[in-house]
Design an enzyme around this catalytic site. Sequence first.
Site, PDB file in Angstrom:
ATOM      1  N   ASP A 143      29.618  46.926  86.585  1.00 23.67           N
ATOM      2  CA  ASP A 143      28.887  47.743  87.556  1.00 23.67           C
ATOM      3  C   ASP A 143      28.584  46.922  88.816  1.00 23.67           C
ATOM      4  O   ASP A 143      28.042  47.443  89.794  1.00 23.67           O
ATOM      5  CB  ASP A 143      27.618  48.353  86.938  1.00 23.67           C
ATOM      6  CG  ASP A 143      26.596  47.293  86.556  1.00 23.67           C
ATOM      7  OD1 ASP A 143      26.933  46.094  86.578  1.00 23.67           O
ATOM      8  OD2 ASP A 143      25.446  47.674  86.241  1.00 23.67           O
ATOM      9  N   SER A 144      28.980  45.650  88.805  1.00 25.56           N
ATOM     10  CA  SER A 144      28.932  44.846  90.034  1.00 25.56           C
ATOM     11  C   SER A 144      29.800  45.507  91.111  1.00 25.56           C
ATOM     12  O   SER A 144      29.693  45.171  92.291  1.00 25.56           O
ATOM     13  CB  SER A 144      29.428  43.425  89.759  1.00 25.56           C
ATOM     14  OG  SER A 144      30.643  43.443  89.038  1.00 25.56           O
ATOM     15  N   GLU A 214      23.337  46.325  78.984  1.00 26.21           N
ATOM     16  CA  GLU A 214      22.432  45.228  79.339  1.00 26.21           C
ATOM     17  C   GLU A 214      21.125  45.312  78.541  1.00 26.21           C
ATOM     18  O   GLU A 214      20.584  46.412  78.351  1.00 26.21           O
ATOM     19  CB  GLU A 214      22.106  45.269  80.840  1.00 26.21           C
ATOM     20  CG  GLU A 214      23.289  44.913  81.710  1.00 26.21           C
ATOM     21  CD  GLU A 214      22.919  44.780  83.191  1.00 26.21           C
ATOM     22  OE1 GLU A 214      21.711  44.764  83.522  1.00 26.21           O
ATOM     23  OE2 GLU A 214      23.853  44.696  84.008  1.00 26.21           O
ATOM     24  N   GLU A 282      23.870  35.547  81.147  1.00 29.74           N
ATOM     25  CA  GLU A 282      23.913  35.430  82.613  1.00 29.74           C
ATOM     26  C   GLU A 282      22.722  34.626  83.145  1.00 29.74           C
ATOM     27  O   GLU A 282      21.557  34.939  82.849  1.00 29.74           O
ATOM     28  CB  GLU A 282      23.951  36.828  83.266  1.00 29.74           C
ATOM     29  CG  GLU A 282      23.992  36.750  84.787  1.00 29.74           C
ATOM     30  CD  GLU A 282      24.447  38.025  85.482  1.00 29.74           C
ATOM     31  OE1 GLU A 282      24.836  38.992  84.805  1.00 29.74           O
ATOM     32  OE2 GLU A 282      24.402  38.030  86.731  1.00 29.74           O
TER      33      GLU A 282
HETATM   34  O1  KIV Z   1      28.818  43.902  86.352  1.00 32.78           O
HETATM   35  C1  KIV Z   1      29.339  42.803  86.133  1.00 32.78           C
HETATM   36  O2  KIV Z   1      30.275  42.378  86.793  1.00 32.78           O
HETATM   37  C2  KIV Z   1      28.796  42.014  85.029  1.00 32.78           C
HETATM   38  C3  KIV Z   1      29.254  40.601  84.928  1.00 32.78           C
HETATM   39  C4  KIV Z   1      28.628  39.787  85.967  1.00 32.78           C
HETATM   40  C5  KIV Z   1      29.018  40.050  83.566  1.00 32.78           C
HETATM   41  O3  KIV Z   1      28.011  42.498  84.284  1.00 32.78           O
END
Ligand code: KIV
Length: 417
Positions: A143-144, A214, A282
Amino acid sequence: MVLSSGSFVLPRLTQRLCCSVQSCKSSLSLPALQSQLVQTPGFKLNKPSSLFQTLFHTSGAHSFLSPKPHTTPKPQFQVRNMSNLPESTVYGGPQSPPAQRFNLRLLQRKYKAGEPITVVTAYDYPSAVHVDSAGIDLCLVGDSVGMVVHGHDTTLPVTMDDMILHCKAVARGARRPMLIGDLPFGSYEQGPEQAIASATRFLKEGGMDAVKLEGGHGKRVVAAQALAEAGIAVMGHVGLTPQAISVLGGFRPQGKSASTALQVMEHALALQDAGCFAVVLECIPSPVAAAITRGLHIPTIGIGAGPLTSGQVLVYHDLLGMMQHPHHAKVTPKFCKQYANVGAVIGAALVDYRNEVSSRAFPSPAHTAYRIDPEQAQSFERELRERGLTAAAEAAAEAQVRDLTAGEPRFKTQAMD
Ligand code: KIV
């Protein structure tokens, strides 16, 4: 296996077979397809049962249409990655090697052998192809995407529909890595039913192999357990969990005191007990990550957690140095190593392009790809004049002279003929 045929029937029948599989997978059964081929005069199929495996790798759902490695003697069967495109297109396409989909069994094997597990995010077809071609084990549609692709300040605005769209594109491009879809904020926190409904969409519509959520407390753990029990491979994520930015007060490292370190460890253990196949750690200190990694019997995937984890994950845009905008530079985490400065390369190329178009240096004769036969050109010109389009006819004539004096275009492909 030997398919013996000296005629053209084999490629044609194979093509029909491929088309049938691609366009209406369920309308013609494998046995029916096999018997169709076996009954064709001139064919000898030594091992009929392995026909399908020979034409397509069948080890995983995603490798359904993978081409076989080229072998001699010919004929060879070339099945494109994109089933809806013809063999020859104007733009061509990547020729990625056929491969077996990375899966939980292979992950387990790597983990047990103590080999580091490689993970990178991808969000679209090109990034997925890059991740695939580089031989990365797991590809996370994170979701980044909300930050690095859509330009948001946080991951919170990302929706299920956004994620499904990105997952679909990645699934088309990445055939080897195991694909993990990141459940976005608001898609699983209510409990098991919501989590299962969202995860089901990731697998059915998005083409993912697994999902990630998460947090390692309360309903998150219950949701993780429900997903695992529903037969959906689930990855946990503890430490800095960006979806919880509202309570964390920003993108801040976690587990920096004994009590918070223990809490991160407890969350990781809870996720393992819930049935997660791996946990992302993280932004936590290395000793905390090392303790968790030693304490768990599932892989830990670190990001900003030091070297002592079972594997590492980085965000595609961060590791490639794609961030040129000051806002993005601010977001790029300090633990991230930039393996390239792709943003600078892209920027320079775009400026070159702009300059060459402005000065009419591009397209040069070398890139004026499509030619018209002189006779056809003359007849076209004549037609234009007859219709009173004199200026257009003159423009066509001038361009034809220019083409004829320039020689052959540099890039000539089948598609231009
Ligand atoms: O959303 C993402 O890219 C992530 C990674 C940073 C683990 O959760």
